[in-house]
Design an enzyme around this catalytic site. Sequence first.
Site, PDB file in Angstrom:
ATOM      1  N   GLY A  66       0.846  -1.185   0.000  1.00  0.00           N
ATOM      2  CA  GLY A  66       0.000   0.000   0.000  1.00  0.00           C
ATOM      3  C   GLY A  66       0.881   1.234   0.000  1.00  0.00           C
ATOM      4  O   GLY A  66       1.805   1.337   0.809  1.00  0.00           O
ATOM      5  N   ASN A 111       3.674   2.058   2.728  1.00  0.00           N
ATOM      6  CA  ASN A 111       5.072   1.983   2.303  1.00  0.00           C
ATOM      7  C   ASN A 111       5.813   3.269   2.664  1.00  0.00           C
ATOM      8  O   ASN A 111       6.939   3.248   3.176  1.00  0.00           O
ATOM      9  CB  ASN A 111       5.179   1.759   0.794  1.00  0.00           C
ATOM     10  CG  ASN A 111       4.754   0.372   0.370  1.00  0.00           C
ATOM     11  OD1 ASN A 111       4.668  -0.545   1.185  1.00  0.00           O
ATOM     12  ND2 ASN A 111       4.472   0.216  -0.911  1.00  0.00           N
ATOM     13  N   TYR A 123      -8.405  -6.263  -5.093  1.00  0.00           N
ATOM     14  CA  TYR A 123      -9.670  -6.604  -4.454  1.00  0.00           C
ATOM     15  C   TYR A 123      -9.838  -5.656  -3.269  1.00  0.00           C
ATOM     16  O   TYR A 123      -9.529  -5.987  -2.128  1.00  0.00           O
ATOM     17  CB  TYR A 123      -9.664  -8.069  -4.002  1.00  0.00           C
ATOM     18  CG  TYR A 123      -9.478  -9.018  -5.168  1.00  0.00           C
ATOM     19  CD1 TYR A 123     -10.589  -9.515  -5.865  1.00  0.00           C
ATOM     20  CD2 TYR A 123      -8.209  -9.395  -5.591  1.00  0.00           C
ATOM     21  CE1 TYR A 123     -10.429 -10.358  -6.956  1.00  0.00           C
ATOM     22  CE2 TYR A 123      -8.040 -10.242  -6.685  1.00  0.00           C
ATOM     23  CZ  TYR A 123      -9.143 -10.712  -7.360  1.00  0.00           C
ATOM     24  OH  TYR A 123      -8.982 -11.541  -8.439  1.00  0.00           O
ATOM     25  N   ARG A 124     -10.300  -4.451  -3.594  1.00  0.00           N
ATOM     26  CA  ARG A 124     -10.411  -3.417  -2.554  1.00  0.00           C
ATOM     27  C   ARG A 124     -11.706  -2.628  -2.717  1.00  0.00           C
ATOM     28  O   ARG A 124     -11.812  -1.507  -2.223  1.00  0.00           O
ATOM     29  CB  ARG A 124      -9.190  -2.495  -2.599  1.00  0.00           C
ATOM     30  CG  ARG A 124      -9.065  -1.678  -3.860  1.00  0.00           C
ATOM     31  CD  ARG A 124      -7.677  -1.099  -4.092  1.00  0.00           C
ATOM     32  NE  ARG A 124      -7.120  -0.350  -2.995  1.00  0.00           N
ATOM     33  CZ  ARG A 124      -5.908   0.222  -3.045  1.00  0.00           C
ATOM     34  NH1 ARG A 124      -5.164   0.123  -4.132  1.00  0.00           N
ATOM     35  NH2 ARG A 124      -5.445   0.881  -2.014  1.00  0.00           N
ATOM     36  N   ILE A 183      -0.963   8.086  -9.555  1.00  0.00           N
ATOM     37  CA  ILE A 183      -2.169   7.784 -10.338  1.00  0.00           C
ATOM     38  C   ILE A 183      -2.435   6.277 -10.387  1.00  0.00           C
ATOM     39  O   ILE A 183      -1.545   5.484 -10.675  1.00  0.00           O
ATOM     40  CB  ILE A 183      -2.042   8.333 -11.770  1.00  0.00           C
ATOM     41  CG1 ILE A 183      -1.916   9.858 -11.760  1.00  0.00           C
ATOM     42  CG2 ILE A 183      -3.252   7.920 -12.602  1.00  0.00           C
ATOM     43  CD1 ILE A 183      -1.701  10.461 -13.123  1.00  0.00           C
ATOM     44  N   ARG A 184      -3.669   5.904 -10.108  1.00  0.00           N
ATOM     45  CA  ARG A 184      -4.112   4.510 -10.205  1.00  0.00           C
ATOM     46  C   ARG A 184      -5.316   4.464 -11.142  1.00  0.00           C
ATOM     47  O   ARG A 184      -6.452   4.629 -10.725  1.00  0.00           O
ATOM     48  CB  ARG A 184      -4.492   3.959  -8.835  1.00  0.00           C
ATOM     49  CG  ARG A 184      -3.356   3.850  -7.842  1.00  0.00           C
ATOM     50  CD  ARG A 184      -2.381   2.746  -8.243  1.00  0.00           C
ATOM     51  NE  ARG A 184      -1.442   2.462  -7.173  1.00  0.00           N
ATOM     52  CZ  ARG A 184      -0.292   3.093  -6.979  1.00  0.00           C
ATOM     53  NH1 ARG A 184       0.048   4.076  -7.810  1.00  0.00           N
ATOM     54  NH2 ARG A 184       0.516   2.769  -5.983  1.00  0.00           N
ATOM     55  N   GLY A 219      13.188   8.041 -12.534  1.00  0.00           N
ATOM     56  CA  GLY A 219      13.755   6.701 -12.595  1.00  0.00           C
ATOM     57  C   GLY A 219      15.252   6.681 -12.814  1.00  0.00           C
ATOM     58  O   GLY A 219      16.021   7.355 -12.124  1.00  0.00           O
ATOM     59  N   GLY A 226       9.162   4.857  -5.622  1.00  0.00           N
ATOM     60  CA  GLY A 226       8.642   6.222  -5.536  1.00  0.00           C
ATOM     61  C   GLY A 226       8.271   6.604  -4.123  1.00  0.00           C
ATOM     62  O   GLY A 226       8.504   7.743  -3.687  1.00  0.00           O
ATOM     63  N   ASP A 227       7.688   5.655  -3.370  1.00  0.00           N
ATOM     64  CA  ASP A 227       7.343   5.915  -1.973  1.00  0.00           C
ATOM     65  C   ASP A 227       8.605   6.160  -1.156  1.00  0.00           C
ATOM     66  O   ASP A 227       8.644   7.045  -0.296  1.00  0.00           O
ATOM     67  CB  ASP A 227       6.569   4.736  -1.391  1.00  0.00           C
ATOM     68  CG  ASP A 227       5.335   4.380  -2.212  1.00  0.00           C
ATOM     69  OD1 ASP A 227       4.654   5.315  -2.695  1.00  0.00           O
ATOM     70  OD2 ASP A 227       5.056   3.175  -2.373  1.00  0.00           O
TER      71      ASP A 227
END
Length: 318
Positions: free
Chosen positions: A37, A41, A108-109, A170-171, A230, A259-260
């Site tokens: 998550g 993280n 699955y959320r 973004i998701r 990156g 990234g986190d």
Amino acid sequence: MSLNYGILTLGDAMITLNPASTGPLRFVSTFERKVGGAELNFAIGCARLDLRSKWISRLGKDEFGRVIYNFAKGEGVDVDDVAFVEGYPTSLNVKEIREDGSGKTFYYRHQSPVLTLEPEDIKEEMFEDIDVVHLTGVFLAIHRKNMDIVQKVIAIAKEKELLISFDPNIRLKLWSLDEARAAYQTLFPDIDILLTGRDEIKSIIGSDKEEELTSFAERYSISQLVIKDGARGSALYSNHQWLHQEAFPVNPVDTVGAGDGFDAGYLYALLHGFEPERRLEFANAVGALVTTVSGDNEGLPLLEEVFSFINKEAVVER
């Protein structure tokens, strides 16, 4: 050495199921259980850098929820404002890895426990001894009502004159790009530090050219626009000038969580008064180290590991 700065974040966490073999999921019968998550993280990344890290969330009152809670607490994250709720199963994501190394993630959320979090659950006392509030677009994407929660968090943070950082993260499996853009544009005027990937910001504003990014930062009065790029390193626009920092050469095995980790590293460096170039260097180092270990947060480094890596000393066994 940390000066005990405090960072607060909020959001969902998930159990991640990693396949023990490659191929379509319908043929995989064994999985390894992990915890993931984006916001968790990040919170773990901060804790490993000796920052005081507070995470606000909701978990299912089930065995997986207890796994996540115990894991976060064991990492030194403040979980006093994490609650268990009945009737909402702890979120899951299941990974599929094909023989050629490509993969997919299945989420699955839909009935995430974090859906039970309401604006009135956000209390001023949660912000005591906090220096930075860090938000991400993942929490916003889970449900549109979460904007009300985020706006309350921002209002309290501004009242207490805390720094506010934001990672769009973004998701597109959770919402459309147009929905994401609209939500972000509501928040941008209140953001002090924007930590975003180059491809991500290009999707949001339609360009990644320096002059367009400069105009964007000036338009919304974003004091620090940080571009994560990156293997090409990172860049910072602040005080009307651009700075660029090369990436550290590593052999990446897994980029999840990099990234986190970068976000945690940048905020650590900012809070500790690092000069802009050193902020990028430190954040690049954290992100690079994350990619050398497989897993969502297993590669998030300890503070001494980051300094050893930057100084080209032997990195502690990890």
